[in-house]
Design an enzyme around this catalytic site. Structure first.
Site, PDB file in Angstrom:
ATOM      1  N   ARG A  88      -0.230  -8.437  41.519  1.00 34.11           N
ATOM      2  CA  ARG A  88      -1.611  -8.686  41.912  1.00 34.11           C
ATOM      3  C   ARG A  88      -2.130 -10.007  41.358  1.00 34.11           C
ATOM      4  NH1 ARG A  88      -3.031  -2.958  42.796  1.00 34.11           N
ATOM      5  NH2 ARG A  88      -5.128  -2.765  43.635  1.00 34.11           N
ATOM      6  N   ARG A 127     -12.099   7.664  52.898  1.00 32.01           N
ATOM      7  CA  ARG A 127     -11.057   8.213  52.026  1.00 32.01           C
ATOM      8  C   ARG A 127     -11.706   9.001  50.878  1.00 32.01           C
ATOM      9  NH1 ARG A 127      -6.664   4.101  49.695  1.00 32.01           N
ATOM     10  NH2 ARG A 127      -8.293   3.408  48.303  1.00 32.01           N
ATOM     11  N   ARG A 135     -10.705   9.997  43.543  1.00 34.59           N
ATOM     12  CA  ARG A 135     -10.486   8.713  42.881  1.00 34.59           C
ATOM     13  C   ARG A 135     -11.807   8.149  42.404  1.00 34.59           C
ATOM     14  NH1 ARG A 135      -6.349   4.645  45.816  1.00 34.59           N
ATOM     15  NH2 ARG A 135      -7.371   3.301  44.303  1.00 34.59           N
TER      16      ARG A 135
HETATM   17  P1  AMP Z   1      -4.375   0.641  43.667  1.00 29.04           P
HETATM   18  O1  AMP Z   1      -4.093   2.090  43.791  1.00 29.04           O
HETATM   19  O2  AMP Z   1      -3.156  -0.218  43.890  1.00 29.04           O
HETATM   20  O3  AMP Z   1      -5.518   0.201  44.524  1.00 29.04           O
HETATM   21  O4  AMP Z   1      -4.807   0.365  42.150  1.00 29.04           O
HETATM   22  C1  AMP Z   1      -5.939   1.007  41.585  1.00 29.04           C
HETATM   23  C2  AMP Z   1      -6.381   0.261  40.341  1.00 29.04           C
HETATM   24  O5  AMP Z   1      -5.315   0.259  39.360  1.00 29.04           O
HETATM   25  C3  AMP Z   1      -6.731  -1.202  40.543  1.00 29.04           C
HETATM   26  O6  AMP Z   1      -8.052  -1.402  40.989  1.00 29.04           O
HETATM   27  C4  AMP Z   1      -6.497  -1.754  39.129  1.00 29.04           C
HETATM   28  O7  AMP Z   1      -7.562  -1.399  38.272  1.00 29.04           O
HETATM   29  C5  AMP Z   1      -5.281  -0.982  38.677  1.00 29.04           C
HETATM   30  N1  AMP Z   1      -4.019  -1.674  39.074  1.00 29.04           N
HETATM   31  C6  AMP Z   1      -3.076  -1.229  39.960  1.00 29.04           C
HETATM   32  N2  AMP Z   1      -2.073  -2.109  40.089  1.00 29.04           N
HETATM   33  C7  AMP Z   1      -2.384  -3.148  39.274  1.00 29.04           C
HETATM   34  C8  AMP Z   1      -1.760  -4.393  38.975  1.00 29.04           C
HETATM   35  N3  AMP Z   1      -0.611  -4.753  39.569  1.00 29.04           N
HETATM   36  N4  AMP Z   1      -2.371  -5.222  38.080  1.00 29.04           N
HETATM   37  C9  AMP Z   1      -3.528  -4.872  37.482  1.00 29.04           C
HETATM   38  N5  AMP Z   1      -4.174  -3.736  37.730  1.00 29.04           N
HETATM   39  C10 AMP Z   1      -3.625  -2.866  38.606  1.00 29.04           C
END
Ligand code: AMP
Length: 189
Positions: A88, A127, A135
């Site tokens: 990210r 969602r 979530r």
């Molecule tokens: P996601 O399910 O991929 O949308 O991730 C949910 C949350 O987890 C994000 O908004 C971040 O707070 C954290 N997160 C997930 N992947 C990453 C990453 N690669 N780097 C930093 N934070 C992450």
């Protein structure tokens, strides 16, 4: 098959990753899922990450790089994986390059799932309704924050992977099956 799914929150990365798992018989590596499990289980990692995830910020590169590095060492990643939600940041992408170089393997493609922010806000609101609010980060304010974070910190990865000749873009606003077909076509099988 070693793939990355790139795209803003709500673009359908998780949905497509689950389909690609079946199609190519590779595991899905979702840093978001791993963090949510750690938060639910109240592990030290979860306790550290909770506030950051809940407000829509990024967990530190050091933490997520560590999670991915450990996960990539598992036997089921030997023949490939689909990364969903990682990298990210440019620093995470560079760390991933180093991890893969260490293993002597390379990425096959980075799929950018493109979607309009307004469509995404509506999707994430839906969602949240469907999941009964499971979530904590699925609400409109946090989503808008996550979209800003995406634009500032994650969108530069499009140029990063374009320069490496790995980026393939698909339209994430199309129906799920069409997005899957576009991804398969982009990968070339
Ligand atoms: P996601 O399910 O991929 O949308 O991730 C949910 C949350 O987890 C994000 O908004 C971040 O707070 C954290 N997160 C997930 N992947 C990453 C990453 N690669 N780097 C930093 N934070 C992450």
């Amino acid at each position: 098959m070693r793939l990355i799914l790139l795209g803003p929150p709500g673009a359908g990365k998780g949905t497509q990753a689950k389909i690609l798992v079946e199609t190519y018989n590779i595991p899905q590596l979702s840093t978001g899922d791993i963090l949510r499990s750690a938060i639910a289980a109240q592990t030290p990692l979860g306790l550290e990450a909770k506030a950051v995830v809940d407000r829509g910020d990024l967990v530190s590169d050091a933490i997520v790089n560590g999670i991915v590095s450990e996960r990539l060492d598992a036997a089921d990643c030997k023949n490939g994986f689909v990364l969903d939600g990682f990298p990210r940041t440019i620093a995470q992408a560079e760390a991933l390059d180093a991890m893969l170089a260490d293993k002597g393997v390379a990425l096959d493609a980075v799929i950018e799932i493109k979607a309009d922010p307004d469509v995404l806000v509506q999707r994430v609101i839906n969602r949240a309704k469907e999941s009964g609010g499971a979530r904590a980060d699925d609400n409109e304010d946090v989503l808008r924050k996550r979209l800003v974070v995406y634009k500032e910190q994650t969108a530069p990865l499009v140029d990063y992977y374009t320069a490496k000749g790995l980026l393939k873009a698909v339209d994430g606003t199309a129906p799920v099956e069409q997005v899957t077909e576009a991804i398969k076509a982009a990968i070339g099988n």
